[in-house]
Design a protein around this motif. Structure first.
Motif, PDB file in Angstrom:
ATOM      1  N   GLY A 159       0.813  -1.208   0.000  1.00  0.00           N
ATOM      2  CA  GLY A 159       0.000   0.000   0.000  1.00  0.00           C
ATOM      3  C   GLY A 159       0.844   1.254   0.000  1.00  0.00           C
ATOM      4  O   GLY A 159       0.518   2.236  -0.679  1.00  0.00           O
ATOM      5  N   GLN A 160       1.956   1.244   0.751  1.00  0.00           N
ATOM      6  CA  GLN A 160       2.848   2.399   0.767  1.00  0.00           C
ATOM      7  C   GLN A 160       3.497   2.602  -0.598  1.00  0.00           C
ATOM      8  O   GLN A 160       3.672   3.739  -1.055  1.00  0.00           O
ATOM      9  N   ARG A 161       3.866   1.520  -1.252  1.00  0.00           N
ATOM     10  CA  ARG A 161       4.465   1.628  -2.593  1.00  0.00           C
ATOM     11  C   ARG A 161       3.477   2.244  -3.575  1.00  0.00           C
ATOM     12  O   ARG A 161       3.861   3.042  -4.431  1.00  0.00           O
ATOM     13  N   SER A 184      -5.672  -3.654  -7.631  1.00  0.00           N
ATOM     14  CA  SER A 184      -5.901  -5.095  -7.777  1.00  0.00           C
ATOM     15  C   SER A 184      -4.828  -5.934  -7.094  1.00  0.00           C
ATOM     16  O   SER A 184      -5.068  -7.095  -6.758  1.00  0.00           O
ATOM     17  N   ALA A 185      -3.624  -5.380  -6.889  1.00  0.00           N
ATOM     18  CA  ALA A 185      -2.548  -6.140  -6.250  1.00  0.00           C
ATOM     19  C   ALA A 185      -2.504  -5.942  -4.741  1.00  0.00           C
ATOM     20  O   ALA A 185      -1.571  -6.415  -4.092  1.00  0.00           O
ATOM     21  N   LEU A 186      -3.499  -5.265  -4.181  1.00  0.00           N
ATOM     22  CA  LEU A 186      -3.476  -4.923  -2.759  1.00  0.00           C
ATOM     23  C   LEU A 186      -4.543  -5.692  -1.981  1.00  0.00           C
ATOM     24  O   LEU A 186      -5.532  -6.156  -2.554  1.00  0.00           O
ATOM     25  N   ASP A 187      -4.339  -5.807  -0.674  1.00  0.00           N
ATOM     26  CA  ASP A 187      -5.348  -6.408   0.195  1.00  0.00           C
ATOM     27  C   ASP A 187      -6.604  -5.541   0.206  1.00  0.00           C
ATOM     28  O   ASP A 187      -6.553  -4.336  -0.057  1.00  0.00           O
ATOM     29  N   VAL A 188      -7.741  -6.157   0.553  1.00  0.00           N
ATOM     30  CA  VAL A 188      -9.017  -5.457   0.477  1.00  0.00           C
ATOM     31  C   VAL A 188      -9.031  -4.219   1.361  1.00  0.00           C
ATOM     32  O   VAL A 188      -9.502  -3.150   0.959  1.00  0.00           O
ATOM     33  N   SER A 189      -8.519  -4.313   2.587  1.00  0.00           N
ATOM     34  CA  SER A 189      -8.529  -3.167   3.489  1.00  0.00           C
ATOM     35  C   SER A 189      -7.658  -2.035   2.955  1.00  0.00           C
ATOM     36  O   SER A 189      -7.998  -0.850   3.090  1.00  0.00           O
ATOM     37  N   GLN A 191      -7.003  -1.594  -0.260  1.00  0.00           N
ATOM     38  CA  GLN A 191      -7.695  -1.084  -1.449  1.00  0.00           C
ATOM     39  C   GLN A 191      -8.580   0.096  -1.092  1.00  0.00           C
ATOM     40  O   GLN A 191      -8.583   1.122  -1.784  1.00  0.00           O
ATOM     41  N   ALA A 192      -9.336  -0.038  -0.018  1.00  0.00           N
ATOM     42  CA  ALA A 192     -10.245   1.036   0.392  1.00  0.00           C
ATOM     43  C   ALA A 192      -9.475   2.310   0.725  1.00  0.00           C
ATOM     44  O   ALA A 192      -9.901   3.415   0.375  1.00  0.00           O
ATOM     45  N   GLN A 193      -8.324   2.165   1.365  1.00  0.00           N
ATOM     46  CA  GLN A 193      -7.513   3.337   1.706  1.00  0.00           C
ATOM     47  C   GLN A 193      -7.013   4.054   0.454  1.00  0.00           C
ATOM     48  O   GLN A 193      -7.036   5.288   0.378  1.00  0.00           O
ATOM     49  N   ILE A 194      -6.543   3.280  -0.528  1.00  0.00           N
ATOM     50  CA  ILE A 194      -6.011   3.880  -1.761  1.00  0.00           C
ATOM     51  C   ILE A 194      -7.130   4.535  -2.564  1.00  0.00           C
ATOM     52  O   ILE A 194      -6.960   5.635  -3.112  1.00  0.00           O
ATOM     53  N   ILE A 195      -8.289   3.884  -2.619  1.00  0.00           N
ATOM     54  CA  ILE A 195      -9.419   4.472  -3.338  1.00  0.00           C
ATOM     55  C   ILE A 195      -9.846   5.785  -2.684  1.00  0.00           C
ATOM     56  O   ILE A 195     -10.106   6.788  -3.372  1.00  0.00           O
ATOM     57  N   ASN A 196      -9.915   5.803  -1.358  1.00  0.00           N
ATOM     58  CA  ASN A 196     -10.277   7.043  -0.665  1.00  0.00           C
ATOM     59  C   ASN A 196      -9.242   8.135  -0.904  1.00  0.00           C
ATOM     60  O   ASN A 196      -9.587   9.317  -1.065  1.00  0.00           O
ATOM     61  N   LEU A 197      -7.961   7.756  -0.942  1.00  0.00           N
ATOM     62  CA  LEU A 197      -6.905   8.727  -1.243  1.00  0.00           C
ATOM     63  C   LEU A 197      -7.081   9.311  -2.634  1.00  0.00           C
ATOM     64  O   LEU A 197      -6.991  10.534  -2.824  1.00  0.00           O
ATOM     65  N   LEU A 198      -7.350   8.457  -3.616  1.00  0.00           N
ATOM     66  CA  LEU A 198      -7.533   8.931  -4.988  1.00  0.00           C
ATOM     67  C   LEU A 198      -8.728   9.878  -5.102  1.00  0.00           C
ATOM     68  O   LEU A 198      -8.668  10.890  -5.806  1.00  0.00           O
ATOM     69  N   MET A 199      -9.803   9.566  -4.395  1.00  0.00           N
ATOM     70  CA  MET A 199     -10.973  10.433  -4.433  1.00  0.00           C
ATOM     71  C   MET A 199     -10.700  11.781  -3.772  1.00  0.00           C
ATOM     72  O   MET A 199     -11.143  12.824  -4.255  1.00  0.00           O
ATOM     73  N   ASP A 200      -9.943  11.768  -2.676  1.00  0.00           N
ATOM     74  CA  ASP A 200      -9.585  13.028  -2.015  1.00  0.00           C
ATOM     75  C   ASP A 200      -8.690  13.876  -2.907  1.00  0.00           C
ATOM     76  O   ASP A 200      -8.873  15.099  -3.010  1.00  0.00           O
ATOM     77  N   LEU A 201      -7.705  13.244  -3.543  1.00  0.00           N
ATOM     78  CA  LEU A 201      -6.799  13.973  -4.429  1.00  0.00           C
ATOM     79  C   LEU A 201      -7.546  14.547  -5.627  1.00  0.00           C
ATOM     80  O   LEU A 201      -7.251  15.660  -6.084  1.00  0.00           O
ATOM     81  N   GLN A 202      -8.510  13.790  -6.142  1.00  0.00           N
ATOM     82  CA  GLN A 202      -9.293  14.277  -7.276  1.00  0.00           C
ATOM     83  C   GLN A 202     -10.029  15.559  -6.908  1.00  0.00           C
ATOM     84  O   GLN A 202     -10.079  16.514  -7.695  1.00  0.00           O
ATOM     85  N   GLU A 203     -10.575  15.587  -5.707  1.00  0.00           N
ATOM     86  CA  GLU A 203     -11.339  16.755  -5.275  1.00  0.00           C
ATOM     87  C   GLU A 203     -10.434  17.947  -4.968  1.00  0.00           C
ATOM     88  O   GLU A 203     -10.712  19.077  -5.379  1.00  0.00           O
ATOM     89  N   THR A 204      -9.328  17.703  -4.274  1.00  0.00           N
ATOM     90  CA  THR A 204      -8.470  18.813  -3.853  1.00  0.00           C
ATOM     91  C   THR A 204      -7.613  19.364  -4.996  1.00  0.00           C
ATOM     92  O   THR A 204      -7.328  20.564  -5.031  1.00  0.00           O
ATOM     93  N   LEU A 205      -7.200  18.506  -5.928  1.00  0.00           N
ATOM     94  CA  LEU A 205      -6.306  18.934  -7.014  1.00  0.00           C
ATOM     95  C   LEU A 205      -7.028  19.131  -8.344  1.00  0.00           C
ATOM     96  O   LEU A 205      -6.394  19.539  -9.322  1.00  0.00           O
TER      97      LEU A 205
END
Length: 316
Positions: A159-161, A184-189, A191-205
């Motif tokens: 997830g950090q990578r 797809s290469a990450l654990d389910v928990s 995955q949710a963190q990365i998706i939330n990060l992407l959504m936050d970045l989309q809104e802020t940037l």
């Protein structure tokens, strides 16, 4: 009216195949055929379909990593392909890619700080302490800490990578991120963190995303619009609610019907309830290989509008 942020017009991508025998005819794999798509500013367009349908090839062509056989790609009305296309260096400031495998996409011999700052120096944006400050700010923005800049990729979790991959993609402040199976290469928990990060970045940037995915649960969660590809063609396209609530093309119905249903598992229900063909839609073979009949006539290149923001490819 301003043009879309990105527009794909009648895109075709072909690959030469080996001859079947020494003096046999030349063969061509038509990986992408007549694809027309638009991406508006601030939205997420997801391209879905089975492996080999052409979705990743379409993404690589948008990135300039694959040359099209014909068609064009426009950014804010200006061509990204052809003789007037920008250089690879200029194109890097328009669109960046987040890859599926977060480890294979990172250079194991470089520290994270060097990996991120090298882009800034290459493009003449910042050097030295200014570049280091920008790297620290970006690492913080993606949920890491500035001291991570001194470490190597093998010292991080998956997830950090992926957070590092996202930070690298954002260093040049691109308008578009192409997300090729980003979780797809990450654990389910995770995955949710990365998706939330992407959504936050989309809104802020103010970013716009093209997401390549086979995971429909992720697509449903993050997408504004969805394009369904089947053997190199877009067979259905529309806003995510229309696609998931009223799938029209039989292939789309089969894709959505294949998503595991917890209620069906508990009750012992079987089968694909949404997989029945719809009269008038383009050819589709519901066998296990999902291959079209090669003896049928070619499909039309245009999608027919069946709603305000819903189009489907119909049979001739």
């Amino acid at each position: 009216m301003s043009p879309p942020l990105l527009e794909i017009r009648d895109l075709n991508v072909h690959f030469p195949l080996a001859r079947q025998w020494l003096f046999g005819p030349k063969r061509t794999l038509r990986a992408v055929q007549g694809v027309n798509l638009t991406l508006n500013e601030g939205e997420c367009l997801s391209i879905v379909g089975e492996s080999g349908c052409g979705k990743s090839t379409t993404a690589l062509t948008v990135m300039g990593l694959q040359e099209p056989a014909s068609g064009e790609i426009l950014f804010q009305g200006k061509p990204l392909t052809g003789p007037r296309a920008p250089t690879r260096k200029d194109r890097a400031r328009i669109a960046q890619m987040v890859f599926q495998d977060p480890y294979a996409s990172l250079n194991p011999r470089q520290t994270i700080g060097r990996m991120l700052s090298s882009q800034l120096s290459l493009h003449g944006i910042a050097r030295g302490s200014e570049a280091a400050d920008r790297v620290a700010d970006m690492l913080t923005r993606v949920g890491l800490t500035p001291d991570h800049a001194e470490r190597y990729p093998h010292e991080f979790s998956g997830g950090q990578r992926q957070r590092i991959g996202i930070a690298r993609a954002l260093m040049l402040a691109p308008k578009i991120l192409v997300l090729d199976e980003p979780v797809s290469a990450l654990d389910v928990s995770i995955q949710a963190q990365i998706i939330n990060l992407l959504m936050d970045l989309q809104e802020t940037l103010g970013l716009s995303y093209i997401m390549i995915s086979h995971d429909l649960s992720v697509v449903e969660h993050v997408s504004d619009r969805v394009a369904v590809m089947y053997f190199g063609r877009v067979v259905e396209e529309g806003d995510w609610h229309s696609i998931f609530s009223r799938p029209t093309h039989p292939y789309t119905r089969r894709l959505i019907g294949s998503v595991p249903d917890p209620d069906a598992i508990l009750t012992g229900a079987r089968g694909l309830p949404n997989a029945a063909p719809v009269p008038g839609t383009a050819r589709f073979s519901p066998d296990i290989s999902l291959r079209p009949d090669p003896d049928e006539e070619p499909e039309p290149s245009e999608l027919i509008r069946i709603g305000r923001s819903h189009r489907v490819r119909l049979a001739q």
